[in-house]
Design an enzyme around this catalytic site. Structure first.
Site, short mmCIF file in Angstrom:
data_model
loop_
_atom_site.label_atom_id
_atom_site.label_comp_id
_atom_site.label_asym_id
_atom_site.label_seq_id
_atom_site.Cartn_x
_atom_site.Cartn_y
_atom_site.Cartn_z
N PHE A 133 -77.57 21.61 71.39
CA PHE A 133 -78.32 22.85 71.18
C PHE A 133 -77.38 24.02 71.40
CE2 PHE A 133 -80.90 26.47 72.38
CZ PHE A 133 -81.91 26.43 71.43
N ASP A 218 -69.58 25.13 74.78
CA ASP A 218 -70.81 25.90 74.95
C ASP A 218 -71.28 25.69 76.38
OD1 ASP A 218 -73.47 26.71 75.16
OD2 ASP A 218 -74.02 26.04 73.16
N LYS A 247 -77.01 33.04 80.03
CA LYS A 247 -77.98 32.63 81.05
C LYS A 247 -77.64 33.11 82.45
CE LYS A 247 -80.19 28.85 78.54
NZ LYS A 247 -81.48 29.52 78.33
#
Length: 388
Positions: A133, A218, A247
């Protein structure tokens, strides 16, 4: 009209209607609009690094918003320079930074950076992992290996070839001198907090080196102390060519970062990319407060306590515990994750049904030993109610 009904009537249907409406938070505790208290073991999806209303974060954001809240990219300001310098010092390697507002935007920047670098050499395709993702905007979605959220929005503007996560042989077979870059999560987050086999990231680095492809890490979820290291790739002794962050970096304020190492970080020229809000002074001030106030020793200690406690739970519904640091999934023997999430909320704990058989735990990195013990002590009862 209650808040849930108002939400349903005002918003698009992409989120459904969330089951809990939160009103305030303090530390690792939050309260809903009816006054019910919860221990937060989601942390805003691994975002609230310092928990809620942390004094250092409140002070930094309040001071900055009262001083200078926005500049755009037409002007520079000191907080963005301080943050870039701090990140580069933590990475301890020559690199350049681009600030965005979110993880998907950081990955869009990485995608464009890799594309520009690779096309100079005539390269034509990307490789990414199945069930990976990387975001929901079209460039990032092109690299996301989850058919359920990807396929309905194709065709995509770039050739991406997907391989099973953790399979180094599949990488060798798929990657050639025409490959632009390999996009990988050091641990797959949305797939169910799935760590790689031992040696996989090192093998990926070697294959990229041998083919000339870039390695893009990532670390939207895994960085900023979440795994007990500032960056998860550091635990594997691997340096990527491009690193993406978001995040937990802002502790609740929106910020993302794309870091290009060595010559890759110099590939963008004036006008190649941009963001009106990226590197916003308030978000940068928040990120600096996060980096200045996180204690990795504490993270490692409570993470070990949480994992040991959960692994000691003997229950027929619980199969295993996987993940790294304060980023775990409890893996179930039956697809009852939604019921576990519901039973946990009833017991005063917020957890996340990540997959039908996996429940994600990503509490604030300031969670205490007593709070970890409280969840562990309640978990057998939560599982029993979920299995009923």
């Amino acid at each position: 009209m209650n808040l849930f009904k108002r939400f349903e009537e005002a918003f698009m249907g992409n989120y459904g209607v969330p089951p809990v409406a939160l009103a305030r938070g303090e530390g690792t505790r939050v309260w809903d609009v009816d006054g019910k208290e919860y221990l937060d073991f989601i942390g805003g999806i691994a975002v609230s690094s310092l928990g809620h209303a942390h004094p250092a974060l409140v002070e930094a954001v309040s001071r900055q918003v009262a001083t200078l809240a926005h500049t755009s990219n037409l002007f520079l300001h000191e907080p963005e320079v301080l943050l870039a310098e701090k990140l580069l010092g933590m990475l301890d390697a020559p690199a350049r930074v681009f600030f965005a507002n979110s993880g998907t935007e950081a990955n869009e920047a990485a995608y464009k950076l890799a594309l520009k670098h690779g096309r100079r050499e005539g390269r034509s395709y990307f490789v990414a992992a199945e069930n990976g993702f990387h975001g929901r905007t079209i460039g990032a979605l092109s690299l996301t290996g989850k058919k359920a959220i990807r396929d309905q929005f194709g065709p995509f503007p770039v050739d991406v070839r997907f391989v099973p996560y953790g399979d180094a042989d599949a990488l060798k077979e798929t990657m050639t001198g025409d490959c632009i870059a390999l996009f990988l999560e050091p641990t797959q987050g949305e797939a169910g907090v799935v760590p790689p086999p031992v040696g996989y990231l090192e093998a990926a680095r070697e294959i990229c080196d041998s083919t000339g492809a870039l390695l893009v890490a990532d670390e939207i979820q895994s960085a900023i102390g979440r795994t007990g290291h500032w960056f998860a790739h550091q635990a594997d002794g691997v340096t990527p060519d491009i690193l993406t962050l978001a995040k937990g970096l802002g502790g609740g304020l929106p910020i993302g970062a794309c870091v290009g190492f060595g010559d890759v970080g110099r590939s963008f020229e004036k006008g190649d990319h941009g963001s009106t809000f990226g590197g916003n002074p308030v978000s940068c001030a928040a990120a600096l407060a996060v980096l200045d106030n996180l204690d990795l020793g504490h993270v490692r200690s409570v993470a070990a306590r949480l994992r040991d406690g959960l692994e000691a739970v003997d229950h027929p519904l619980l199969e295993s515990v996987r993940g790294r640091g304060l980023w775990l999934a409890t893996v179930l023997r039956e697809p009852r994750a939604a019921q576990v999430q519901e039973a946990a909320a009833a017991a005063g704990f917020l957890v996340n049904a990540l997959q039908p058989d996996a429940v994600r735990l990503a509490p604030p990195l300031v969670v205490t030993a007593d709070e970890v013990d409280a969840l562990v002590a309640s978990f057998p009862r939560i599982l029993t109610e979920a299995a009923a």
